[in-house]
Enzyme design. Structure first.
Site, PDB file in Angstrom:
ATOM      1  N   HIS A 155      45.394  34.652  50.073  1.00 16.36           N
ATOM      2  CA  HIS A 155      45.647  33.224  50.200  1.00 16.36           C
ATOM      3  C   HIS A 155      46.003  32.670  48.827  1.00 16.36           C
ATOM      4  O   HIS A 155      46.099  31.472  48.632  1.00 16.36           O
ATOM      5  CB  HIS A 155      44.429  32.517  50.800  1.00 16.36           C
TER       6      HIS A 155
ATOM      7  N   GLY B  95      49.757  32.888  43.634  1.00  8.43           N
ATOM      8  CA  GLY B  95      50.152  33.675  42.453  1.00  8.43           C
ATOM      9  C   GLY B  95      50.337  35.145  42.801  1.00  8.43           C
ATOM     10  O   GLY B  95      51.333  35.765  42.428  1.00  8.43           O
TER      11      GLY B  95
ATOM     12  N   TYR C 247      39.322  37.986  33.151  1.00 10.68           N
ATOM     13  CA  TYR C 247      38.656  38.550  31.975  1.00 10.68           C
ATOM     14  C   TYR C 247      39.642  39.008  30.900  1.00 10.68           C
ATOM     15  O   TYR C 247      39.231  39.632  29.914  1.00 10.68           O
ATOM     16  CB  TYR C 247      37.781  39.743  32.407  1.00 10.68           C
TER      17      TYR C 247
ATOM     18  N   PHE D 126      44.787  35.991  32.972  1.00  7.84           N
ATOM     19  CA  PHE D 126      43.791  35.283  33.786  1.00  7.84           C
ATOM     20  C   PHE D 126      42.485  36.062  33.740  1.00  7.84           C
ATOM     21  O   PHE D 126      42.404  37.139  33.127  1.00  7.84           O
ATOM     22  CB  PHE D 126      44.304  35.136  35.228  1.00  7.84           C
TER      23      PHE D 126
ATOM     24  N   ASP E  51      42.252  44.768  45.836  1.00  6.03           N
ATOM     25  CA  ASP E  51      40.928  44.380  45.384  1.00  6.03           C
ATOM     26  C   ASP E  51      40.779  44.933  43.973  1.00  6.03           C
ATOM     27  O   ASP E  51      41.150  46.074  43.712  1.00  6.03           O
ATOM     28  CB  ASP E  51      39.849  44.950  46.312  1.00  6.03           C
ATOM     29  N   SER E  52      40.278  44.093  43.082  1.00  6.98           N
ATOM     30  CA  SER E  52      40.266  44.512  41.679  1.00  6.98           C
ATOM     31  C   SER E  52      39.054  43.953  40.955  1.00  6.98           C
ATOM     32  O   SER E  52      38.347  43.093  41.484  1.00  6.98           O
ATOM     33  CB  SER E  52      41.549  44.025  40.996  1.00  6.98           C
TER      34      SER E  52
ATOM     35  N   ARG F  24      46.875  47.265  38.014  1.00  8.08           N
ATOM     36  CA  ARG F  24      47.625  46.895  39.218  1.00  8.08           C
ATOM     37  C   ARG F  24      49.001  47.561  39.215  1.00  8.08           C
ATOM     38  O   ARG F  24      49.477  48.057  40.225  1.00  8.08           O
ATOM     39  CB  ARG F  24      47.762  45.369  39.262  1.00  8.08           C
TER      40      ARG F  24
ATOM     41  N   GLU G 299      35.262  38.478  55.213  1.00  7.03           N
ATOM     42  CA  GLU G 299      34.234  38.619  54.183  1.00  7.03           C
ATOM     43  C   GLU G 299      34.387  39.977  53.510  1.00  7.03           C
ATOM     44  O   GLU G 299      34.625  40.983  54.190  1.00  7.03           O
ATOM     45  CB  GLU G 299      32.857  38.541  54.856  1.00  7.03           C
TER      46      GLU G 299
HETATM   47  P1  IMP Z   1      39.571  39.926  43.886  1.00 11.16           P
HETATM   48  O1  IMP Z   1      40.268  41.228  43.803  1.00 11.16           O
HETATM   49  O2  IMP Z   1      40.486  38.806  44.279  1.00 11.16           O
HETATM   50  O3  IMP Z   1      38.311  40.020  44.688  1.00 11.16           O
HETATM   51  O4  IMP Z   1      39.058  39.483  42.427  1.00 11.16           O
HETATM   52  C1  IMP Z   1      39.229  40.278  41.321  1.00 11.16           C
HETATM   53  C2  IMP Z   1      38.694  39.584  40.071  1.00 11.16           C
HETATM   54  O5  IMP Z   1      38.709  40.580  39.028  1.00 11.16           O
HETATM   55  C3  IMP Z   1      39.591  38.488  39.568  1.00 11.16           C
HETATM   56  O6  IMP Z   1      39.147  37.230  39.963  1.00 11.16           O
HETATM   57  C4  IMP Z   1      39.495  38.633  38.049  1.00 11.16           C
HETATM   58  O7  IMP Z   1      38.407  37.937  37.585  1.00 11.16           O
HETATM   59  C5  IMP Z   1      39.210  40.081  37.817  1.00 11.16           C
HETATM   60  N1  IMP Z   1      40.457  40.769  37.469  1.00 11.16           N
HETATM   61  C6  IMP Z   1      41.172  41.607  38.253  1.00 11.16           C
HETATM   62  N2  IMP Z   1      42.299  41.992  37.633  1.00 11.16           N
HETATM   63  C7  IMP Z   1      42.290  41.364  36.434  1.00 11.16           C
HETATM   64  C8  IMP Z   1      43.221  41.347  35.353  1.00 11.16           C
HETATM   65  O8  IMP Z   1      44.310  41.958  35.362  1.00 11.16           O
HETATM   66  N3  IMP Z   1      42.868  40.589  34.311  1.00 11.16           N
HETATM   67  C9  IMP Z   1      41.718  39.871  34.258  1.00 11.16           C
HETATM   68  N4  IMP Z   1      40.845  39.841  35.234  1.00 11.16           N
HETATM   69  C10 IMP Z   1      41.123  40.587  36.325  1.00 11.16           C
END
Ligand code: IMP
Length: 205
Positions: free
Chosen positions: A16, A19, A161, A159, A76-77, A188, A47
């Site tokens: 959602h 970006g 970290y 963005f 997921d990251s 990624r 969830e």
């Molecule tokens: P999700 O995958 O949307 O659940 O959230 C992953 C979270 O990991 C993000 O909100 C970031 O805080 C962090 N994250 C993932 N990839 C990066 C990156 O390339 N740079 C900085 N933070 C990252």
């Protein structure tokens, strides 16, 4: 057996986040894949109950694929800090709290390292990408970029970290790095390159 090929013209991006949609749509354009977001298709966000990045990427992708009847891609990251046993890891987004304050999240990482008097500042970013089909088939790819965390954070690019992460063989943080350079080496980008090679490369735009 080889990976299943993406032959359909349209792919649902299980996010959602506008970006993420724009970034993935740009990456898919050369292969003639049209991208629509799960949000635009009226699909809810499931969830994230998985205990691994792979499980969360798969449950997000499958949820969108089954709801729309189209193939779907999810990611997921997170950031894993070795001295913190992999935290914030799966909870990287949640450490920023409801206001998504990553200044706070980075401070929590630093405070946790200080509380342990940790000398080891090694860390890595992980990204898992899953391509799922409505019949339940999944292809999942994991990318990592290793390095260490610094304090105080530096730079206002990127963005999450990014301002506290320095990749191996680099001196500047991802927050200070020109975006094209970050995207060439990021977790990624690595997962995406493997996904393209396995499931999409044969296709022409
Ligand atoms: P999700 O995958 O949307 O659940 O959230 C992953 C979270 O990991 C993000 O909100 C970031 O805080 C962090 N994250 C993932 N990839 C990066 C990156 O390339 N740079 C900085 N933070 C990252």
């Amino acid at each position: 057996m080889g990976s299943r090929q993406l032959t359909e013209p349209t792919l649902v991006i299980a996010t959602h986040n506008k970006g993420k949609l724009v970034e993935i749509a740009d990456l898919m354009r050369p292969f003639g894949v049209a991208c629509v977001s799960a949000g635009d298709k009226g699909v809810s966000e499931p969830e994230e109950t998985g205990t691994t990045f792979e499980a969360n990427a798969e449950l997000k992708a499958l949820h969108s694929a089954r709801a729309t009847g189209l193939p779907a891609l999810a990611d997921d990251s997170g950031l894993c800090v070795n001295a913190l046993n992999g935290d914030p890891g799966l909870y990287s987004a949640r450490w920023a709290g409801p206001t998504k304050d990553f200044g706070l999240a980075m401070r929590k990482v630093e405070d946790a390292l200080a509380a342990k008097n940790a000398k080891d500042r090694s860390a890595f970013f992980v990204a898992c990408l899953t391509l799922a089909w409505p019949d339940g088939h999944c292809e999942t790819f994991r990318g990592e970029v290793h390095g260490h965390v610094v304090w105080p954070p530096r730079g206002d690019r990127g963005f999450g970290y990014d301002p506290m992460f320095v990749a191996e063989n680099e001196t500047i943080t991802f927050g200070e790095m020109e975006p094209g350079r970050k995207h060439a080496m990021s977790h990624r980008a690595r997962a995406f390159a493997d996904l393209v090679a396995a499931c999409i490369a044969g296709r022409r735009g």
